[in-house]
Design an enzyme around this catalytic site. Structure first.
Site, mmCIF file in Angstrom:
data_model
loop_
_atom_site.group_PDB
_atom_site.id
_atom_site.type_symbol
_atom_site.label_atom_id
_atom_site.label_comp_id
_atom_site.label_asym_id
_atom_site.label_seq_id
_atom_site.Cartn_x
_atom_site.Cartn_y
_atom_site.Cartn_z
ATOM 1 N N ASP A 78 -9.309 -6.607 -2.483
ATOM 2 C CA ASP A 78 -8.376 -7.327 -1.615
ATOM 3 C C ASP A 78 -8.472 -6.882 -0.165
ATOM 4 O O ASP A 78 -8.567 -7.713 0.739
ATOM 5 C CB ASP A 78 -6.936 -7.122 -2.108
ATOM 6 C CG ASP A 78 -6.666 -7.887 -3.401
ATOM 7 O OD1 ASP A 78 -7.590 -8.515 -3.940
ATOM 8 O OD2 ASP A 78 -5.523 -7.830 -3.867
ATOM 9 N N ARG B 25 5.204 4.673 1.772
ATOM 10 C CA ARG B 25 4.962 3.687 2.829
ATOM 11 C C ARG B 25 5.225 4.199 4.237
ATOM 12 O O ARG B 25 4.457 3.886 5.156
ATOM 13 C CB ARG B 25 5.774 2.418 2.563
ATOM 14 C CG ARG B 25 5.478 1.743 1.220
ATOM 15 C CD ARG B 25 4.046 1.816 0.838
ATOM 16 N NE ARG B 25 3.663 0.957 -0.277
ATOM 17 C CZ ARG B 25 2.476 0.998 -0.832
ATOM 18 N NH1 ARG B 25 1.547 1.860 -0.418
ATOM 19 N NH2 ARG B 25 2.182 0.198 -1.834
ATOM 20 N N ASP C 221 6.907 -3.847 -0.029
ATOM 21 C CA ASP C 221 5.995 -2.998 0.732
ATOM 22 C C ASP C 221 5.697 -3.531 2.123
ATOM 23 O O ASP C 221 5.583 -2.775 3.081
ATOM 24 C CB ASP C 221 4.711 -2.774 -0.059
ATOM 25 C CG ASP C 221 4.958 -1.835 -1.226
ATOM 26 O OD1 ASP C 221 5.865 -0.987 -1.107
ATOM 27 O OD2 ASP C 221 4.274 -1.956 -2.246
ATOM 28 N N SER D 54 -0.369 -5.337 -11.671
ATOM 29 C CA SER D 54 -0.462 -4.896 -10.292
ATOM 30 C C SER D 54 0.014 -3.453 -10.271
ATOM 31 O O SER D 54 1.118 -3.155 -10.714
ATOM 32 C CB SER D 54 0.447 -5.783 -9.428
ATOM 33 O OG SER D 54 0.559 -5.238 -8.146
#
Lengths: 405, 405, 405, 405
Positions: free
Chosen positions: B16, B96, B125, B180
């Protein structure tokens, strides 16, 4: 001290409260009414009758309060996912308000002007009994023998019994336990003995309600709980009463080694104390209730509940069940539960409870939006940009004005 | 769209983000700087270098941030006993802000005017990355390809790769997972696939970090953790760095089947989603930190922390790590930890963690007061009477004025 | 854009919303339904009918919502002593949910698929309208012209009017004001103009609802308000409806220069803005409600309300009236008011409101206990010793273990 | 009772504490050390020396604590915009911890083993003195004569004085007041007398510190306050010390009739009491501090402070200044003030304080974004759509699933 005419005593039938019967009669020259409740402690309550009679008590109340206990106290508390200090499920705390209520109701029925209990002056239970009593009958006289008398050692107590022919049952198994224990349908607790050293591990033979996880079945047990308005109404599809729900969960949980807890807690009277607890059914209920709420509660409703929960727990722990603030919180909590319906599937295995599924006719989970696959326009990802930008705006302005971390 | 000159991309080296490199080059005609961090996700980061080079990237940052991650993000968060919605240990959320910080620092170093990431427009996210970025560099441009492009299906993505010769590694094991996933030293998460049905039980072969409790050792493992100012500094007496602490606990916890979680959570963007998590070390740390605090924290300090915890958790979950409110809460939390020193002894067994002992040079547990035995006057039980009476006064007045429940 | 068939517009009859009628017709080729409400803004609403007719509108709703506004929105809010950011009485915020509700009800009645309003993209009102609309009719389409069109300056707007023969009333007094204003029975607000400089003092001639305190009567005005369950039901002994209560208090308050406010507030969309407000009746109500509660609310009930008030205020300010969390808080608040009955005596004088007396049949004030004179044993001062000692216990233990400040 | 060797008494020089000196000497056969502080109560403290000497006191402490009082107690409290129960500025509460601290320090210096004070057993002050004392010196003995002795009426007190030749100053103006009063630089309070009837209006001649608003100047007074890190450092451009700031504001405020308050409050010991207060400077400071914060504090920082303020106020009111929870809250509050710099312009007029302007080098007000005029792209109104849509998402999902209000 002669101003007491009749006192209602929370009477277990055990040695301590039997001594108290006699001490009240001697000290206050008053009549004693005994009140013994079956709250699911796992001991016969009927034997308390003959013991009380032997002590000359004329008005003897023996009652099975298990359904009321679970329906009106335990279940409402679990609607809030209540935990004190991150760990404790309030097993002792939640039984006290019901006992206080019945003490006062019996006082009113029998024309008594005082109530009495066997809790010591160091613990939380005296507070819970007495706050409840005062809240429900403000003029009541409370007699707390442990704070008044001088029978502060085992020896003086025994001597007192001998002098007054109070039968002491040396074969009583519970009495030989080195721990101070309390039990009801929600839990059993242990304090004292070697537990007074917080570094010492509890001995395996202390635990009474749950099997050692190491000895629990090697195969997991699956369980399905059905909720209506936040309360469990059925287990594995079988509807049952509140007390039966809890009894059943205690049995299944205990057989799988679930619900043991070993903590140091902060008492309302100001000291830290170490306690061990077994709460098999309650441990399962907490986990499952969170799961059914996760599907059916609005996010902000859930967060509001979470932020108020520690306060609600403290209110109960400290003995303020019969207070305006508890009622206000309860109104909010109960209102939030009107759509908390559905099923939770659990796996129990050697001491742990896991949620493996949850479903609800009132689910707010929207698969078409949540999916990682094509959502056919249910959600416009471009909305996120504006959402983030305006959430960031105050921080961007601050940073652009030179604010630093 | 031509106003972007250089963009720093959070680059994993996977398909990705490799597509994103090319898409950024094509769409914005800009230079791409890649940033790949080892946060303990358990995959090599060095291979990202050659992949980036193959895509024509000239400035490539590959960094081991594990110590910074645990020391400055994970540990501070655990000082607050942080849990989101009663269950989630915030494993993704807490990584994050560090990535956002490095993206911005690299943007400043390389003169980039934009940052980019591979998070979708439905998740949390994107919010966390972008709030962090905006807070640290208010004028930065953020490019979120998933919200912009039309490569919304696997097919269009593959076609895009073929047309542009982006190497697609079909042998990549992770890609074949139906879930995922996200991983760092604190946890690994799973979403999507059959998990999109909240009633479906996760398949056993989904879990990667922990052994099935049923397959875990039949003997419990004992562990001793040493705390200084709220952080673990040693395991079984051996001092180690923050990241080593967490790695060690992950290993021991995983081997004992600890830290699996299956929940439905409320995202900041407004939907519910179902996720499974493995947080072996974190699960142990939460339990142990509460234990050492139980001995060393003042009661009201502990309760204040408990009441603010859900809000602190929400701040982090929603992506506001780099905000004034998080810093204010952190100041309070960190201050509270100055005496949180000592040892906690734990027992790990087939999926559960139990505290079996705790001790501290800064203990506030006072055995002489707490004891059920003679306390030699440390505590005057008679004090309890006045304590209760004045705590009851407002309720007695209300009841005497006729207020009823 | 052609998917809208009929849209209900919140229509004031003024220039801006008249332009919007035409713009909606032009842009969406749809029918427009106008909705004009009398919320006590002090302007005739009936003239909106002919204006709408002139624009070709066929379905015209003109309604007097003053009683519903005060009874179901203002009064419930004042039960919580609601203030946003320590100063703002939420005059604008509280009117929006009612308008949103009627917009949606009218959409349902008329078969409209969209709603529209004249609020800009920078303010809170767009959020309040739209959150309400979405909460009550999740599939509704919302059209916010100020976020869509390019009529962003006075000139383009005028040109648009000329081209389409939209009558512009240049004699309209309100239009000549340099301020952006909003009014309803609770307040009138001013923004923009010189107020955009927070250091600039508002000009005296800006204020419309209250006399300058310096010009107010030299003699104070006394007032007696009667409460039932937290709401005012009579003024100086005369029972009146909710809207009449507020109208009356506005008149008396305004005549005494009461209720002016000049603040900088934090908008939900992320910026600070400066606003001036006149809330004569609301200022009196806040003061008086606290006074009647001071006599009739339990202490902990009052404190719980105080701690939750800022959150409740934020929920309303941010536009979440029609949310689960607002309803939960309201349940708690309303429950707390069941004994909030009695009278408050106030003194109004040149801009300030003072409470000079309060009495209640449900008073919890116990003169026999509170007295400095002999209390005949109602209160045993010796109880205080134990109360203090146990409250101090945790601090004494900490200090004895060497903890320092 | 003979185990006390030396006691430090909070000595005002008035009748009551003079009696206490003698009573302590008689009852405990101990030495008495007197401590008299100037906290700005507006009475000479030096005369206390000769009175103490006349009573045979050898160690006499007379101290001017005004600067410490304002700098270390009043100012920190005002950083939080602290108000108890929506009204009370905590004038009495905030002075007690300083007195407790000095009592203990003097006990340590003089080798005393006890402290004593003249507060009654019904009030909050005994709690505040004693909690402070126990927190700072856990083993100290506290003697509270009003809870011990039998001098409970004016007559017995007078008789005691006569028998022991304690000089009673019948000309003392304060003694003739029908009110129980307390004063320091922050306020003067009145309780008792006709105030015990909450419906009775306070008599005009009770108020001592402020002019009747009706008699205040007919022209408003303008004032400019300069803040640094949340504290006032200058008035009208003139830098001055903390105590001088408060003295100056008291003078100006009092001259304009500002700061009168008449409330019913909830005491920690459980009863409601009615009190009147004059807090001229404090009333101005509260209003001004909110104004400077409105410009310089981040929104969520401000809201976090607002939500915690009632709890912080309660902690102080209840006497827990010297507690861990107060310190934790203070850490957070103080941290938030690092950018609270700038000027506030105020208008004082016949009892009310209005903010008319505020400015700051650290302002977060962004005129370019907030403007109603063209903002040249500082803010993209289209962002609002996504912001609203995602904020609405959870409510839309709920409504689409059939949830109703």
């Amino acid at each position: 001290m002669s101003d007491v005419k009749k006192v209602v005593l929370a009477y277990s039938g055990g040695l301590d409260t039997s001594v108290i019967v006699r001490w009240l009669q001697d000290t206050y020259q008053c009549e004693v009414v005994t009140f013994t409740a079956d709250l699911g402690q796992g001991e016969e309550v009927e034997p308390a009758r003959s013991k009380a009679q032997a002590l000359g008590v004329k008005e003897i109340y023996i009652e099975d309060l298990r359904e009321e206990f679970v329906r009106d106290f335990v279940f409402p508390m679990f609607r809030a996912n209540t935990i004190y200090e991150g760990e404790y499920l309030l097993g002792t705390s939640i039984a006290r308000p019901l006992i206080a209520k019945r003490l006062i109701e019996i006082a009113n029925e029998t024309g008594a002007d005082a109530i009495s209990h066997g809790a010591t002056g160091k613990g939380n239970d005296q507070v819970r009994f007495e706050l409840g009593a005062y809240a429900l009958k403000p003029g009541v006289k409370v007699i707390a023998p442990w704070r008044e008398w001088d029978l502060t050692s085992r020896e003086t107590l025994m001597k007192y019994c001998e002098e007054r022919n109070i039968p002491v049952d040396f074969s009583n198994k519970k009495k030989k336990s080195p721990y101070s224990m309390d039990a009801n349908l929600l839990h059993i607790s242990y304090e004292g003995g070697i537990l007074e050293d917080p570094w010492a591990e509890a001995e395996e033979d202390m635990w009474r309600w749950s099997i050692n996880p190491e000895a629990a079945p090697d195969q997991p047990t699956y369980l399905e709980l059905t909720y209506e308005k936040g309360d469990i109404v059925a287990i594995d599809g079988e509807r049952m009463s509140p007390a039966t729900v809890l009894e059943t969960l205690n049995k299944i949980g205990g057989a799988n080694g679930i619900g043991r807890l070993d903590i140091v807690e902060n008492r309302f009277v100001g000291m830290k104390s170490r306690g061990c607890y077994e709460t098999p059914g309650g441990t399962i209920m907490l986990k499952a209730h969170r799961a059914i709420e996760s599907l059916t509660l609005d996010r902000e409703a859930a967060h509001l509940k979470d932020e108020l929960m520690p306060r609600y727990a403290k209110v109960i722990y400290n003995g303020f069940w019969w207070s305006e603030e508890r009622k206000m919180l309860q109104e909010m909590i109960d209102y939030s539960q009107r759509h908390v319906n559905g099923d939770v599937r659990l796996k129990l295995y050697k001491g742990s409870v896991s949620v493996v599924g949850r479903r609800s006719p009132d689910s707010l989970f929207d698969e078409s939006i949540a999916t990682f696959e094509d959502d056919a326009g249910s959600y416009d990802q471009k909305d996120a940009e504006g959402f983030i930008k305006l959430n960031a705006l105050r921080m961007r302005i601050a940073a652009s004005k030179g604010r630093k971390f």
